[in-house]
Enzyme design. Structure first.
Site, mmCIF file in Angstrom:
data_model
loop_
_atom_site.group_PDB
_atom_site.id
_atom_site.type_symbol
_atom_site.label_atom_id
_atom_site.label_comp_id
_atom_site.label_asym_id
_atom_site.label_seq_id
_atom_site.Cartn_x
_atom_site.Cartn_y
_atom_site.Cartn_z
ATOM 1 N N PRO A 1 7.803 3.743 6.946
ATOM 2 C CA PRO A 1 7.746 4.773 5.899
ATOM 3 C C PRO A 1 6.622 5.776 6.156
ATOM 4 O O PRO A 1 6.760 6.966 5.869
ATOM 5 C CB PRO A 1 7.488 3.956 4.626
ATOM 6 C CG PRO A 1 8.041 2.591 4.927
ATOM 7 C CD PRO A 1 7.784 2.375 6.389
ATOM 8 N N TYR A 2 5.495 5.300 6.725
ATOM 9 C CA TYR A 2 4.406 6.235 7.059
ATOM 10 C C TYR A 2 4.913 7.305 8.021
ATOM 11 O O TYR A 2 4.739 8.506 7.806
ATOM 12 C CB TYR A 2 3.229 5.471 7.675
ATOM 13 C CG TYR A 2 2.247 6.362 8.406
ATOM 14 C CD1 TYR A 2 1.398 7.222 7.714
ATOM 15 C CD2 TYR A 2 2.177 6.361 9.813
ATOM 16 C CE1 TYR A 2 0.501 8.052 8.395
ATOM 17 C CE2 TYR A 2 1.288 7.187 10.494
ATOM 18 C CZ TYR A 2 0.456 8.025 9.787
ATOM 19 O OH TYR A 2 -0.417 8.856 10.447
#
Ligand code: NAD
Length: 756
Positions: free
Chosen positions: A147-148
């Site tokens: 997700p980063y």
């Protein structure tokens, strides 16, 4: 040029700001000091910049500050601000990534649509590639694995679309793992070096065969400046910025071992979700367009980082062991909180609605803090009736909150005062808030209950967040609170998870993960988990009264066995004490019993106990003992309830203990006693399954065990060897608290000078 550096207090941002100032530019630095890692480290980064001409620092969040005035007249933008870290970006931890990486970027770009700057350089990441083939080149379709990475890619897309729609001259730089002095403490190289310097075990995720293209921070800064300089030819471009010499984690560890001068001790754990296998930058495009080639060899860059961390470690050692490097009273008075000269102030809160455990623990912590920070003011807030029974450490004082008694789940009534439950709650709440407002603590340490008794702490926590932005708030949590399902349900009902996210800079677990891991058990969101560390079991310092003096005080002969029987605070200790006395009555005991009932045993119960002991000559009953660790050390066996402090002190004493835990209304004592028994640290007996004969036999066995230990061979108990449970958590906890106290951090920066 007038430059805007976002994330100026972070790792890369602070180096970039420094170089821009060195080059004679004016810099406006913005940072909201996200507490993803120690905000004190960020203050350390920014403190030397504050003293330089041409630098203005704005502590603010790009998501909600007014950006109009900020972007006025800006020539160059270096957008470094972000929520970094791959592992914390999963699950509930995701929302800060959207906030800081996407919304902040969109707002900043939007703010420049009316008057674009000359250049807008965006810090992106190799994480956008995921597991793409090597070498990674800018034309490959990005496929983030975390997700980063996704949020950084979203930022890239925002740059491209504001470039195309509004003509903002953006350049995207994809950094490949950056390292060097001031590297974030969550990053692998930083963790590896710290562990090597402290001779600690290093956890490697995966088999160590994964590789990274590490890039020295000075090269990253150079790439930013080159992109800004060449903006006329490169606006709208995306470039990889890599170090040019990818290396496996195992090879990196060997190199670091060489530089530190110690062989790494390694433990391999499964690969973490989101971690890619290999990274390696194709830097041909940036070489052509910006004439950029990395100029730092990995070994040289790592040597710089090792030197920096070694310096920090030495300072930390000096602060932990003031005896070797004493902080004089005068020097501690010089500790400064950003301009206002004053010694550190630490407030320790414990609700103390039942038993002595919370207060005892906070007193033990305060005792160590008073040594670590001479001259600091340590204020305890406690609701315990027993406050007068304890000796306060130097530099400490206590504010006594009205005592309450717990009648049931979330049901508390005033104990001495004839007022309603809501009145006593309001009274305590007001006193806590007033204390925080007047005392203005640099550090607030909350014991056990994140929002205090029935949420009484919330107004004070809100006040700290709104008015004392430099103060740090820490929650100290016992390793086991209750059945995980019960804790999770209660925390959801009482909005505790949100409170942990909003109010707490750090969570410190008073335990070790081998016994219980509350991060998993209590489902801490990833963003909170990232701020959580284990300290080990907190117990008072080692016994201070020699065993011979303890025994003499009780009137014991040198070889007469002593059994210490403790019922913690005493509020619910009667069943244990009754069972013990019944066991004694079976036949004459070959030992003396010192029974400590605890100050909270009701008078009627104490009288009943005395009656039960009538005719037993070898029983000494005392209501309260200040120095229980010395008694435990002097005893040949211990019979105790399973309170947290009792178990911690038992394990520190070296004496065999029979633990008879409370099993309701909460299972905390039972769960911990079971875990300690599994490790062979204590013997567990359950009252409902134990006859007086069983208890008597178990006591005899424990005495024999201790007597063996006193024998000629002195063989240590096999189960007591090398278990981390045995280390005193104060050794880890206090340095963390000292580091978190902002005034100390700022003083450290001043002392550090050339290192930065
Ligand atoms: P860092 O966490 O040390 O610095 C980022 C700073 O931004 C922090 O001080 C934080 O408080 C601040 N910040 C975050 N959100 C903010 C907001 N909304 N308003 C104001 N300030 C805010 O991280 P770093 O390692 O220096 O990374 C800098 C940049 O480089 C980030 O954009 C990161 O994604 C990128 N990057 C870093 C690496 C690396 O290896 N360090 C690799 C690839 C990309």
């Amino acid at each position: 040029m007038r430059c805007l550096v976002t994330g100026t207090a972070g790792f890369v941002g602070s180096h970039l700001t420094e170089r821009l100032l060195d080059a004679g530019h004016e810099v406006i630095g913005v940072d909201c000091l996200v507490p993803y890692y120690s905000t004190d480290l960020k203050w350390r980064n920014v403190a030397p910049l504050l003293e330089r001409d041409g630098f203005t620092f704005i502590e603010g969040d790009l998501v909600d500050i007014e950006l109009g005035p900020l972007v006025q007249g800006i020539d160059l933008v270096f957008h470094q601000a972000a929520q970094a870290g791959v592992r914390a970006s999963w699950g509930a931890g995701f929302s800060p990534y959207i906030r800081h990486n996407v919304i902040a970027t969109q707002r900043l770009l939007e703010a420049f649509t009316h008057r674009p700057p000359r250049a807008f350089i965006y810090a992106s990441s190799s994480s956008v590639y995921g597991n793409s083939p090597l070498p990674m080149c800018e034309d490959t379709r990005p496929q983030p694995l975390s997700p980063y990475g996704m949020s950084k890619l979203a930022g890239e897309h925002l740059c491209t679309l504001y470039n195309q729609n509004f003509g903002i001259p953006t350049v995207v730089l994809r950094y490949f793992t950056v390292y060097g002095p001031r590297q974030r403490p969550d990053m692998a190289i930083n963790r590896f070096i710290s562990a090597l310097l402290r001779n600690e075990l290093i956890t490697v995720y995966g088999n160590g065969g994964q590789s990274r293209d590490f890039t020295y921070v000075a090269d990253i800064v150079t790439a930013n400046l080159s992109a800004a300089e060449c903006i006329d030819t490169v606006a709208g471009s995306i470039f990889n910025i890599g170090g040019g010499s990818p290396i496996t984690v195992n090879a990196l560890l060997s190199l670091l071992g060489e530089l530190v001068g110690r062989t790494p001790r390694l433990r391999y754990e499964p690969v973490q979700r989101g971690d890619v296998d290999h990274t390696g930058a194709d830097c041909s495009r940036v070489a052509r367009a910006l004439d950029f080639v990395p100029s730092y060899a990995l070994r040289d860059g790592l040597a710089q980082q090792v030197a920096w961390q070694r310096g920090l470690e030495e300072q930390r050692e000096r602060r932990i062991h003031p005896v070797t490097q004493p902080l004089t009273h005068a020097s501690s008075k010089q500790l400064a909180v950003r301009g206002t000269s004053r010694a550190p102030r630490i407030l320790l809160y414990s609700h103390d609605t039942f038993g002595l455990g919370h207060l005892r623990r906070n007193l033990a912590i305060a005792g160590r803090l008073s040594h670590a920070l001479p001259g600091a003011s340590l204020l305890l807030l406690s609701g315990s009736q027993a406050v007068q029974q304890f000796v306060l450490p130097l530099g400490a004082d206590i504010i006594k909150l009205p005592t309450v008694t717990k009648l049931g789940h979330e049901h508390y009534v005033a104990q001495g005062l004839t007022i309603t439950p809501s009145e006593v709650l309001a009274l305590r709440q007001g006193l806590i808030l007033e204390t925080v407002m007047s005392f203005k603590p640099d550090l607030l340490l909350v014991d056990h209950a994140p929002l205090g008794m029935r949420g009484e702490l919330r107004p004070a926590l809100e006040y700290v967040r709104a008015h004392l932005p430099q103060s740090r708030v820490v929650l100290g949590l016992r390793d086991i609170l209750d059945e995980p399902a019960v804790v999770c349900r209660t925390w959801r009902e009482q909005a505790v998870y949100a409170a942990l996210e909003t109010f707490y800079d750090r969570l410190l677990i008073y335990g070790v993960p081998d016994v219980c891991d509350p991060i998993t058990a209590y489902e801490l969101p990833a963003s909170v988990a990232a701020r959580t560390s284990f300290c080990g079991y907190i117990r008072r310092d080692d016994p201070i009264t020699p065993a011979a003096d303890v025994r003499q005080d009780i009137g014991l002969g040198a070889d007469e066995p002593l059994v210490l029987v403790t019922a913690g605070g005493g509020g619910d200790g009667m069943p244990l004490l009754e069972a013990y006395v019944q066991a004694l009555r079976l036949e004459p005991a070959g030992w003396t019993s010192l029974v400590v009932t605890g100050p909270f045993m009701p008078d009627a119960e104490r009288r009943r106990l005395e009656k039960l002991c009538c005719g037993l000559s070898s029983v000494v009953i005392r209501p309260f003992e200040r120095d229980v660790p010395s008694l435990m050390h002097a005893a040949d066996a211990i019979v105790t309830m399973g309170g947290y402090n009792s178990l911690c002190e038992v394990t520190g004493s070296g004496t065999r203990a029979l633990v008879i835990p409370r099993t309701s209304p909460r299972t905390e004592q039972l769960l911990r006693a079971q875990a300690f028994a599994r490790l062979g640290l204590v013997d567990l007996l359950l009252l409902e399954h134990t006859t007086p004969t069983d208890l008597r036999e178990a006591v005899k066995h424990a005495i024999a065990h201790k007597l063996d230990r006193r024998g000629a061979c002195q063989t240590p108990h096999p189960c007591l060897a090398g278990v981390t449970v045995l280390q005193n958590g104060l050794d880890r906890l206090v340095p963390i608290l000292v580091d978190l106290t902002p005034s100390v951090a700022v003083q450290a920066v001043r002392e550090e000078g050339a290192l930065l």
